[in-house]
Design a protein around this motif. Structure first.
Motif, short mmCIF file in Angstrom:
data_model
loop_
_atom_site.label_atom_id
_atom_site.label_comp_id
_atom_site.label_asym_id
_atom_site.label_seq_id
_atom_site.Cartn_x
_atom_site.Cartn_y
_atom_site.Cartn_z
N VAL A 71 4.34 -6.18 -3.49
CA VAL A 71 4.49 -7.47 -2.81
C VAL A 71 3.80 -7.48 -1.45
CG1 VAL A 71 6.13 -9.22 -2.06
CG2 VAL A 71 6.67 -7.79 -4.02
N ALA A 72 3.82 -6.36 -0.73
CA ALA A 72 3.19 -6.33 0.60
C ALA A 72 1.72 -6.73 0.50
CB ALA A 72 3.33 -4.93 1.21
N ARG A 73 1.07 -6.31 -0.56
CA ARG A 73 -0.34 -6.67 -0.76
C ARG A 73 -0.49 -8.18 -0.87
NH1 ARG A 73 -4.03 -5.14 -6.10
NH2 ARG A 73 -5.44 -6.93 -5.94
N TYR A 74 0.38 -8.82 -1.66
CA TYR A 74 0.26 -10.25 -1.88
C TYR A 74 0.67 -11.05 -0.64
CZ TYR A 74 -0.04 -8.57 -6.69
OH TYR A 74 -0.40 -7.90 -7.82
N ILE A 75 1.61 -10.51 0.11
CA ILE A 75 1.98 -11.18 1.36
C ILE A 75 0.80 -11.18 2.32
CG2 ILE A 75 3.47 -11.05 3.40
CD1 ILE A 75 5.66 -9.90 1.62
N GLU A 76 0.10 -10.06 2.40
CA GLU A 76 -1.03 -9.97 3.32
C GLU A 76 -2.16 -10.90 2.93
OE1 GLU A 76 -4.12 -6.70 3.42
OE2 GLU A 76 -2.99 -6.21 5.24
N THR A 77 -2.47 -10.97 1.64
CA THR A 77 -3.58 -11.81 1.21
C THR A 77 -3.21 -13.29 1.23
OG1 THR A 77 -2.91 -11.48 -1.10
CG2 THR A 77 -4.59 -10.00 -0.23
N GLY A 78 -1.92 -13.61 1.23
CA GLY A 78 -1.49 -14.99 1.32
C GLY A 78 -1.33 -15.66 -0.03
N GLY A 129 22.63 6.00 -7.56
CA GLY A 129 21.54 6.33 -6.66
C GLY A 129 20.84 5.10 -6.11
N ALA A 130 20.71 4.06 -6.93
CA ALA A 130 20.00 2.85 -6.51
C ALA A 130 20.66 2.18 -5.32
CB ALA A 130 19.91 1.86 -7.68
N ALA A 131 21.98 2.35 -5.21
CA ALA A 131 22.69 1.77 -4.06
C ALA A 131 22.21 2.35 -2.75
CB ALA A 131 24.19 1.99 -4.22
N HIS A 132 21.56 3.53 -2.81
CA HIS A 132 21.02 4.17 -1.62
C HIS A 132 19.50 4.34 -1.74
CE1 HIS A 132 25.14 5.11 -0.34
NE2 HIS A 132 25.35 5.39 -1.62
N GLY A 133 18.90 3.50 -2.56
CA GLY A 133 17.48 3.64 -2.84
C GLY A 133 16.60 3.01 -1.77
N ARG A 134 15.36 3.46 -1.76
CA ARG A 134 14.36 2.94 -0.84
C ARG A 134 13.02 2.82 -1.57
NH1 ARG A 134 14.70 5.97 4.89
NH2 ARG A 134 12.82 4.68 5.12
N ALA A 135 12.06 2.26 -0.88
CA ALA A 135 10.71 2.13 -1.45
C ALA A 135 9.71 2.75 -0.49
CB ALA A 135 10.39 0.67 -1.71
N THR A 136 8.48 2.82 -0.94
CA THR A 136 7.41 3.39 -0.13
C THR A 136 7.13 2.49 1.08
OG1 THR A 136 5.90 2.31 -1.68
CG2 THR A 136 6.31 4.65 -1.99
N PRO A 137 6.40 2.99 2.08
CA PRO A 137 6.11 2.19 3.28
C PRO A 137 5.56 0.80 2.93
CG PRO A 137 5.48 4.44 3.68
CD PRO A 137 5.89 4.37 2.23
N LYS A 138 6.01 -0.18 3.70
CA LYS A 138 5.72 -1.57 3.39
C LYS A 138 4.34 -1.98 3.92
CE LYS A 138 8.88 -4.18 5.05
NZ LYS A 138 10.15 -4.92 5.28
N SER A 139 3.33 -1.37 3.35
CA SER A 139 1.96 -1.65 3.74
C SER A 139 1.17 -2.15 2.54
CB SER A 139 1.29 -0.38 4.29
OG SER A 139 -0.12 -0.54 4.37
N ALA A 140 0.30 -3.11 2.79
CA ALA A 140 -0.55 -3.63 1.72
C ALA A 140 -1.52 -2.57 1.22
CB ALA A 140 -1.33 -4.85 2.23
N ARG A 141 -1.70 -1.51 1.99
CA ARG A 141 -2.64 -0.47 1.62
C ARG A 141 -1.97 0.78 1.06
NH1 ARG A 141 -4.42 -3.65 5.29
NH2 ARG A 141 -6.61 -4.28 5.41
N TRP A 142 -0.68 0.73 0.83
CA TRP A 142 -0.03 1.94 0.33
C TRP A 142 -0.58 2.36 -1.03
CZ3 TRP A 142 2.15 5.80 2.52
CH2 TRP A 142 2.73 6.80 1.72
N ALA A 143 -0.96 1.40 -1.85
CA ALA A 143 -1.53 1.75 -3.15
C ALA A 143 -2.80 2.59 -2.98
CB ALA A 143 -1.85 0.49 -3.95
N GLU A 144 -3.54 2.36 -1.89
CA GLU A 144 -4.73 3.15 -1.63
C GLU A 144 -4.35 4.58 -1.23
OE1 GLU A 144 -7.26 0.95 1.13
OE2 GLU A 144 -6.42 -0.90 0.30
#
Length: 418
Positions: free
Chosen positions: A98-105, A364-379
């Motif tokens: 989602v971060a990627r799509y937020i950045e591109t608009g 575990g999901a109740a304490h879950g997290r995701a990768t850094p919220k950057s549009a470039r994390w996939a890179e």
């Protein structure tokens, strides 16, 4: 941020009352196009949901189109920009995309709808947080999945371990008992960076942080290094390769040989293990990845999907209706039980109580997290400097030096121009 110009002046109100759709009674049914990813839901689920939604919304034609994961980013970009030749009113995307799509608009903001319609206070953070920027919500959590410990019940019993460990100390002690002879206490590949991420988060560290608009890789931070040190201690209690990830070879195949007491992976791998070795059927168990203390499980990387609405959607109000149905307790229960997923809310964890694997994931999901919220994390993942860093530490190189090299690579990628 609404699909008709007449709606833009009353955007907040539109979230509650909606604007008239593109079609009316004289124009035929309102056609709502929903993109779902292949494998996210069974054909039976899609058929039941579509029939139910259309029955409850007379005059609406729900057109569900199944998409392939390969190349989906470019297709979604095309919809959001209006230059792709295809359109959609509602799209399923991965939570870390989602971060990627937020950045591109081109995304419609859903903050008020989440507050007033969908109970956002109970959403899983690992799904909701990657979909928000500056307090604005652009993605609605749909379902989640994460890693757990899959264990061989007979080997635990033979070692005198009657209950699964609840904290790291108990986990290490149990795994030491299980690691004997030609039996591995745990099979943990050296480059399973998703597992490492959880250990880093448990220590209060992170993979990267953003300050004043600039990203910095932080694997060299003392807290992150402590997470890597625990990974090294655990990984040594088995024969997992130090220079490969969990798919080289597939860890389910290694477990199926019967000489491994534990692996860390999604519960769905149990089916692959049993298929490879039917003698293990009924002998597999699950427990949450233990945390530093017994009062809560370890942090886990939460994967899953969220739902987004393009700004250019022709049927935004109808797309809101579809989301409302998909995240309702009825259809969250149907999806979670059909696909062995974790529902999108902590308050719905009980609906998978009868599914041991899914119920363990939900803890575990109740304490879950995701990768850094950057549009470039996939890179970053494409280059993935975390993997060689892990191998370097496991093969005796200086942890801080190796971590700083990885951090510098992450920093460079996250701050690069597209």
């Amino acid at each position: 941020m609404r699909f008709l110009a007449v709606c833009t002046a009353v955007a907040a109100a539109a979230a509650l009352t909606g604007c008239s759709g593109a079609g009316g009674a004289s124009a035929g049914p309102d056609k709502v196009t929903l993109w779902l990813m292949k494998g996210s839901a069974s054909d039976e689920f899609v058929d039941r949901f579509t029939a139910s939604f259309e029955q409850e919304h007379p005059g609406v034609d729900l057109d569900v189109r199944i998409q392939e994961w390969t190349g989906i980013g470019e297709k979604v970009d095309g919809v959001l920009s209006g230059r792709g030749g295809e359109s959609a009113d509602l799209i399923e995307v991965g939570n870390t995309q989602v971060a990627r799509y937020i950045e591109t608009g081109g995304l419609s903001e859903l903050t008020l709808d989440g507050m007033r319609r969908w109970g956002n206070q109970d959403w899983l953070d690992g799904l909701a947080d990657p979909s928000s920027i500056g307090g604005a919500q652009y993605g609605v959590p749909w379902y989640a999945a994460n890693r757990v410990v899959i264990y061989h019940k007979d080997l635990f019993a033979d070692a005198g371990i009657k209950t699964p460990p609840r904290n790291r100390q108990e986990w290490i002690q149990a795994t030491q008992k299980l690691d004997k002879g030609d039996q591995q206490g745990i099979y943990l590949a050296g480059q399973n960076w998703y597992v490492l991420s959880g250990f880093v988060w448990d220590e209060g560290g992170d993979l990267a942080v953003q300050n004043n608009g600039t990203w910095e890789g932080t694997l060299h931070d003392d807290k992150a290094l402590a997470g890597m040190e625990f990974y090294k201690q655990l990984q040594a209690l088995g024969d997992g390769p130090k220079g490969a990830d969990e798919e080289t070879p597939p860890q389910a195949e290694v477990f199926a040989r019967g000489k491994v007491a534990q692996i860390i992976g999604p519960p769905s791998q149990a089916a692959a293990i049993e298929a490879a070795n039917p003698a293990l059927k009924g002998k597999l168990g699950f427990f949450p990845i233990p945390g530093k203390t017994s009062d809560k499980p370890g942090a886990v990387f939460t994967g899953g999907s969220v739902l987004i609405i393009p700004e250019k959607a022709r049927q935004r109000d109808r797309a809101i209706d579809v989301i409302t149905a998909l995240v309702s307790e009825k259809w969250q229960t149907e999806l979670a039980r059909t696909m062995s997923y974790v529902p999108n809310k902590t308050t719905l964890a009980h609906v998978v109580a009868d599914n041991e694997g899914a119920a363990t994931m939900a803890v575990g999901a109740a304490h879950g997290r995701a990768t850094p919220k950057s549009a470039r994390w996939a890179e970053v993942e494409a280059e993935n400097p975390i993997k060689p860093y892990m191998t370097a530490v496991l093969t005796g190189q200086d942890p801080r030096k190796a971590a700083r090299t990885a951090s510098e690579s992450i920093t460079t990628v996250l701050n690069s121009e597209r």
